[in-house]
Design a protein around this motif. Structure first.
Motif, short mmCIF file in Angstrom:
data_model
loop_
_atom_site.label_atom_id
_atom_site.label_comp_id
_atom_site.label_asym_id
_atom_site.label_seq_id
_atom_site.Cartn_x
_atom_site.Cartn_y
_atom_site.Cartn_z
N ALA A 316 0.84 -1.21 0.00
CA ALA A 316 0.00 0.00 0.00
C ALA A 316 0.87 1.25 0.00
N ARG A 317 1.99 1.20 0.71
CA ARG A 317 2.90 2.34 0.77
C ARG A 317 3.51 2.63 -0.60
N GLU A 318 3.65 1.57 -1.42
CA GLU A 318 4.21 1.72 -2.77
C GLU A 318 3.13 2.03 -3.81
N GLY A 319 1.87 2.16 -3.37
CA GLY A 319 0.78 2.51 -4.29
C GLY A 319 0.11 1.33 -4.96
N ALA A 432 -1.86 -9.14 -13.54
CA ALA A 432 -1.40 -8.21 -14.57
C ALA A 432 -2.58 -7.47 -15.21
N ILE A 433 -3.72 -8.17 -15.35
CA ILE A 433 -4.92 -7.55 -15.95
C ILE A 433 -5.48 -6.49 -15.00
N VAL A 434 -5.50 -6.81 -13.71
CA VAL A 434 -6.00 -5.86 -12.70
C VAL A 434 -5.09 -4.63 -12.62
N TYR A 435 -3.77 -4.85 -12.82
CA TYR A 435 -2.78 -3.78 -12.68
C TYR A 435 -3.04 -2.62 -13.64
N VAL A 436 -3.35 -2.94 -14.90
CA VAL A 436 -3.44 -1.89 -15.93
C VAL A 436 -4.48 -0.81 -15.59
N PRO A 437 -5.76 -1.17 -15.36
CA PRO A 437 -6.73 -0.09 -15.09
C PRO A 437 -6.60 0.54 -13.70
N PHE A 438 -6.38 -0.30 -12.68
CA PHE A 438 -6.48 0.21 -11.30
C PHE A 438 -5.18 0.80 -10.75
N ILE A 439 -4.03 0.33 -11.23
CA ILE A 439 -2.76 0.85 -10.70
C ILE A 439 -2.09 1.78 -11.71
N TYR A 441 -3.40 3.20 -14.61
CA TYR A 441 -4.25 4.34 -14.99
C TYR A 441 -5.02 4.92 -13.81
N LYS A 442 -4.86 4.31 -12.63
CA LYS A 442 -5.45 4.82 -11.37
C LYS A 442 -6.96 5.10 -11.51
N LEU A 443 -7.68 4.11 -12.00
CA LEU A 443 -9.14 4.25 -12.12
C LEU A 443 -9.79 3.95 -10.76
N CYS A 444 -9.62 4.86 -9.84
CA CYS A 444 -10.19 4.70 -8.50
C CYS A 444 -11.31 5.72 -8.32
N PRO A 445 -12.48 5.29 -7.97
CA PRO A 445 -13.58 6.24 -7.77
C PRO A 445 -13.35 7.14 -6.57
N GLY A 446 -13.96 8.34 -6.63
CA GLY A 446 -13.83 9.28 -5.52
C GLY A 446 -14.39 8.73 -4.23
N LEU A 447 -15.33 7.79 -4.34
CA LEU A 447 -15.92 7.18 -3.16
C LEU A 447 -14.86 6.51 -2.28
N LEU A 448 -13.82 5.93 -2.94
CA LEU A 448 -12.75 5.25 -2.20
C LEU A 448 -11.99 6.23 -1.32
N THR A 449 -11.79 7.45 -1.82
CA THR A 449 -11.09 8.48 -1.03
C THR A 449 -11.89 8.84 0.22
#
Length: 468
Positions: A316-319, A432-439, A441-449
């Motif tokens: 988590a510390r490494e993103g 590797a598939i999960v990595y591309v969109p979520f890590i 390209y950082k497709l994280c919704p504002g709800l997560l913040t």
């Protein structure tokens, strides 16, 4: 307050004794009480089973020396994850953390908890196997108890580790002494023609190693908590040598004792080999072995929990994981969000899991990533010889262990392919598939913040810096 938050760090509270207990206390768990019968039935003969146990010990000593060098070159917590990230890049590192967080670590915790629960409830069901529901509920309660202990205090967790390390070494000493007494009395008949009926197929050897190496699992635990270790450049190699040499010697002697007291057929048909041994040697005091096995599994589970939470925390510390998992409690300085997350996943894995399949798929996944980690060490030795190395191993050592790791990954697939190994491989690659969109390209919704802020306030946690 902002200044304090920026400088929040995990403390260096693990000394040499704690380090030896973390390695040895995690290694000596349910495995030595639950896998000897599977090793023997898979490999086919008592002599070959002892060779497997010795070879597992040698392999673990060799790979742990390689990890000792990695731990003194890359002085960050996180074990394989941080080493792969620094040598092979973020995609492979994320594949590891994805597999580790959602399967390997929780499977380790669930397997140990099941081992502990089986021995705890065994005395109450002397005439029949204990109900699965009772075993799993006991395992779940144990996981929750250790989650609380590890969230409260690092020193408390280390005290638990040291206490149970001493208890389990004493338990193994009783088994060894009992076996020596029986040998002196001339009970050597089980060692006659000891290599007869040995299975020399690639798959039986691979599966026997999987089961044996499960009992040695925990040898790399110290690399997960490097930032909490006092003088890691000195204590890391020392703790590895002391703990693994001790455990290898104990395991070999314990297996000799099992085979002295029980015939191979009795050993293979036993569901709790230490209890069977205790009933034959200690008579009415046989229940002590059930207690000893339970204590052993509990201590090992505590060590696995302690290090498993740190892997989540570092990722988590490494993103590579949600920000909340990179936070530590502002007063207790424990990575409580990561520990709570590990607890939840472990409880989910526990629901459908059975001990033997957990062991095989755990070992397959673990050795796949050990191979990648060792490739990284070879790369560092060839391409970056100028890096300061307080501890060094000859390059031939990681090469030999890498060959062994490749064999362990491929052996069960080549000789006896099972569809489950394909599922596990696809699960690893799905990282590797999960990595591309979520890590990437950082497709994280504002709800997560918003959720992160809520949890930060609710759990009283704040971001923690590296402790280098």
């Amino acid at each position: 307050m902002e200044d304090k938050t920026e400088k929040l760090k995990l403390k260096r509270e693990v000394g040499l004794m704690g380090a030896v207990s973390l390695i040895g206390g995690t290694m000596i768990g349910a495995g030595i009480f639950m896998t000897p019968q599977t090793v023997l039935s898979t490999i086919g003969s008592p002599g070959a089973s002892l060779v497997v146990w010795a070879a597992c010990g040698v392999l673990v000593i060799m790979i742990s020396f390689c990890y000792a060098e990695l731990g003194t070159v890359i002085k960050e917590s996180g074990g394989e994850y941080i080493y792969i990230l620094r040598t092979s890049g973020p995609v492979l590192a994320f594949m590891l953390i994805f597999s580790s967080v959602f399967f390997v670590r929780p499977a380790g915790v669930a397997g140990l908890a099941l081992g502990f629960a089986q021995y705890v409830v065994a005395p109450f069901y002397s005439d029949c196997p204990p109900p699965v529901v009772v075993v799993k509920c006991t395992a779940a309660a144990t996981i929750l108890l250790l989650a609380i202990v590890n969230c409260l205090n690092v020193r408390m967790s280390m005290s638990v580790q040291v206490f149970f390390m001493v208890a389990k070494v004493l338990a193994l000493a009783i088994i060894i002494v009992g076996g020596v007494v029986m040998l002196i009395r001339g009970h050597t008949e089980n060692f006659e023609n000891s290599f007869e009926n040995t299975n020399l197929g690639i798959s039986p050897i691979g599966i026997a190693f999987y089961q044996g190496l499960w009992s040695y699992d925990g040898w790399n635990n110290l690399n997960y908590v490097t930032e909490e270790l006092k003088r890691p450049e000195v204590n890391l190699p020392r703790a590895v040598v002391i703990a693994i040499s001790l455990v290898t010697g104990l395991y070999l002697l314990v297996n000799v004792s099992y085979l002295t007291v029980m015939t191979p057929k009795e050993l293979m048909s036993s569901s709790a080999v230490a209890v069977t041994w205790g009933n034959k040697v200690l008579g009415s005091w046989g229940w002590l072995m059930s207690l000893a096995a339970a204590l052993s599994a509990f201590g090992s589970l505590n060590g696995t929990f302690f290090s498993g939470g740190r892997v989540c925390f570092v990722a988590a510390r490494e993103g590579h994981m949600p920000d909340i998992l990179a936070m530590a409690h502002v007063r207790r300085l424990t990575p409580s969000p990561a520990l709570i997350f590990t607890t939840i996943i472990s409880l989910i894995v526990l629901i459908p899991g059975d001990f033997q399949s957990i062991v095989n798929f755990f070992s397959f996944t673990a050795w796949f990533f050990y191979a990648i980690t060792l490739s990284g060490l070879i790369y560092l030795k060839i391409k970056k010889p100028e890096l300061p190395r307080p501890y060094k191993v000859p390059i031939i050592l990681p090469i030999l262990v890498l060959i062994a790791a490749i064999f362990l990954v491929l052996a069960p697939i080549i000789d006896d392919p099972q569809i489950e190994y394909l599922y596990v491989s696809l699960f690893i690659l799905s990282g590797a598939i999960v990595y591309v969109p979520f890590i990437h390209y950082k497709l994280c919704p504002g709800l997560l913040t918003k959720f992160t802020v809520f949890l930060q306030l609710f759990l009283e946690v704040a971001p923690a810096e590296k402790n280098l």
